[in-house]
Design a protein around this motif. Structure first.
Motif, short mmCIF file in Angstrom:
data_model
loop_
_atom_site.label_atom_id
_atom_site.label_comp_id
_atom_site.label_asym_id
_atom_site.label_seq_id
_atom_site.Cartn_x
_atom_site.Cartn_y
_atom_site.Cartn_z
N PHE A 12 7.14 2.58 -0.10
CA PHE A 12 5.91 1.77 -0.06
C PHE A 12 5.85 1.01 1.25
CE2 PHE A 12 9.08 -0.86 -2.20
CZ PHE A 12 8.93 -2.10 -1.61
N ASP A 13 4.63 0.63 1.63
CA ASP A 13 4.40 -0.14 2.87
C ASP A 13 3.93 -1.54 2.52
OD1 ASP A 13 4.95 2.17 4.32
OD2 ASP A 13 2.84 2.74 4.47
N GLU A 14 4.37 -2.50 3.31
CA GLU A 14 3.81 -3.85 3.24
C GLU A 14 3.19 -4.16 4.59
OE1 GLU A 14 4.75 -8.35 1.71
OE2 GLU A 14 6.45 -7.05 2.19
N LEU A 73 -6.73 3.61 3.63
CA LEU A 73 -5.84 4.72 3.32
C LEU A 73 -5.03 5.11 4.55
CD1 LEU A 73 -8.30 6.96 1.28
CD2 LEU A 73 -6.55 5.43 0.37
N LYS A 74 -3.79 5.45 4.31
CA LYS A 74 -2.91 5.91 5.38
C LYS A 74 -3.26 7.36 5.74
CE LYS A 74 2.02 5.25 6.47
NZ LYS A 74 3.35 4.93 5.88
N GLN A 75 -3.08 7.70 7.00
CA GLN A 75 -3.41 9.05 7.45
C GLN A 75 -2.72 10.11 6.60
OE1 GLN A 75 -2.70 8.24 11.91
NE2 GLN A 75 -3.92 10.12 11.90
N GLY A 76 -3.47 11.17 6.31
CA GLY A 76 -2.90 12.25 5.52
C GLY A 76 -3.96 13.22 5.05
N HIS A 92 0.84 -1.20 0.00
CA HIS A 92 0.00 0.00 0.00
C HIS A 92 0.87 1.25 0.00
CE1 HIS A 92 -3.84 -2.10 0.81
NE2 HIS A 92 -3.09 -2.93 1.51
N THR A 93 0.23 2.38 -0.37
CA THR A 93 0.84 3.71 -0.31
C THR A 93 2.19 3.73 -1.03
OG1 THR A 93 -0.17 3.85 1.90
CG2 THR A 93 1.20 5.70 1.19
N VAL A 94 2.15 3.46 -2.32
CA VAL A 94 3.35 3.52 -3.14
C VAL A 94 3.55 4.97 -3.59
CG1 VAL A 94 4.52 2.69 -5.20
CG2 VAL A 94 3.01 1.16 -3.91
#
Length: 422
Positions: free
Chosen positions: A66-68, A363-366, A38-40
């Motif tokens: 990016f996150d895994e 979704l990641k915070q932002g 996620h979040t690339v």
């Protein structure tokens, strides 16, 4: 370290003799192939809101992150592919566009800190000591797992350019009477300075993108007149873009304090859920100037020292109020965080009980910009509306393929905006 280098040399030597498994006609796109990635993010190291575009003659670098969602570290490697202007693989071999190693490991990673959802954050900065670019053009970075190129994790586009040609631009209100209130017009001339172009008609290609979106482009226009060092374009209405509207937004940087768009937040030991206030169509409203990011987004947690490691993953529910189900087209949510794609995972579903189109995304915070859009180009801004005053950014790329050459160069790039129209 020596062992790793020798392995790379052996791997590259063997790879040279293996048959290609990817069709040269494949169009490379921004794609995530692994569900828990996620979040690339890929942007210039100097600006987290920038698109991945660098000048080959400067010391600019790109940063890939990016996150895994996992607790288990993986060995991820990357390789670079040079592409034609249509994002198919070019005929160049790696030694013709890269100075350095062709396959490298992503060395930098960190575990998330004090988050409900645990993840590993990977980071890569390039060009670096292992890799330099030799030529300009379209590029793909391909990330794969455990030295197995067939185990592709993600692909991401980026641009390397140089300015051998000067681009003169003007953004103005459309001259066309019928579209004067809804469209923006691009006026464009090229000055080739001291760069010799033998046949501008066949060797030069123009690409204009609104807000750097791949679905809002002009790319099929040829120059009609060449005078001295100037290449002149007369678009004859081929230079019109729908103005669209300023982007919607929501702010999840703080879970403790609700921003204006957040209706409710539910936090438990396993998850954080955010419900946004319902949206409504803006197609028949008067234009209102709203500060936005032109579809961009930024990862941020207000209470964090390092947002990339401390920001939470949240289930965000969007809804669009519509009394009747629209059967003629599908509705999608779009923004840079969706790669501007009408993918099925970004398609809204109609809820008969609430009479709303709804979707929930992880979704990641932002801070996020977004719009709603039909998958019918004739109705592209049916929900958001079209206004000539909208403040858009325009990305202009000049491609050059010399007669007899095997690849497309990018010899000019400029970013401009329509801010002067309001």
């Amino acid at each position: 370290m020596k062992i790793i280098k020798y392995f790379f040399i052996l791997h590259l030597t063997l790879s040279f003799f293996l048959p290609l498994t990817i069709s040269c006609s494949e169009i490379y796109e921004d794609i995530i192939f692994k569900n828990n990635i996620h979040t690339v993010l890929l942007n210039n190291t100097n600006n987290s809101l920038s698109y991945p575009i660098i000048n080959i003659h400067n010391d600019e670098q790109l940063i890939l992150m990016f996150d895994e969602i996992t607790n288990e570290y993986k060995d991820y490697y990357y390789t670079i592919i040079h592409c034609n202007k249509d994002w198919t693989k070019s005929d160049l071999v790696e030694s013709e566009y890269i100075d350095g190693f062709y396959d490298n490991i992503i060395e930098e990673y960190d575990f998330s800190f004090n988050t409900i959802t645990k993840y590993i954050h990977y980071k890569l900065i390039f060009p670096n000591k292992n890799l330099k670019f030799i030529v300009t053009g379209n590029y793909i970075i391909k990330v794969y797992e455990d030295m197995e190129k067939k185990h592709v994790v993600l692909t991401k586009r980026f641009i390397v350019f140089e300015n051998k040609i000067n681009i003169e631009t003007e953004i103005k209100r459309a001259n066309n009477i019928e579209k004067r209130n809804t469209h923006q017009e691009i006026v464009l001339n090229l000055n080739n300075l001291n760069f010799q172009i033998k046949d501008p008609i066949s060797e030069i290609s123009l690409l204009i993108k609104q807000n750097n979106r791949d679905d809002l482009i002009i790319d099929s226009i040829k120059p009609i007149f060449i005078h001295n060092d100037k290449i002149i374009y007369d678009f004859h209405e081929g230079n019109l873009f729908p103005g669209g509207n300023e982007f919607r937004n929501f702010d999840s940087r703080s879970i403790r304090y609700y921003s204006s768009r957040i209706k409710n937040v539910i936090v438990d030991s396993n998850n954080i859920s955010i419900e946004l206030f319902p949206d409504v169509s803006r197609a028949f409203d008067e234009y209102i100037s709203i500060s936005d990011l032109n579809g961009n987004y930024i990862i941020n947690k207000q209470e964090a020292w390092d947002s990339h490691l401390e920001a939470e993953y949240t289930d965000v529910t969007f809804s669009l109020l519509e009394n009747r189900k629209i059967n003629s087209s599908n509705i999608y949510i779009l923004g840079r965080f969706t790669n501007w794609k009408e993918d099925k995972k970004y398609k809204l579903k109609y809820n008969e009980n609430t009479r709303k189109y709804e979707i929930t995304l992880l979704l990641k915070q932002g801070y996020y910009n977004y719009v709603y859009q039909f998958n019918d180009l004739s109705l592209i801004n049916y929900i958001e509306g079209d206004y000539y005053e909208t403040q858009n950014e325009y990305y202009i790329y000049i491609y050059y393929r010399e007669t007899g050459s095997f690849h497309d160069q990018i010899i000019g790039y400029v970013k401009t905006s329509s801010k002067s129209l309001y």
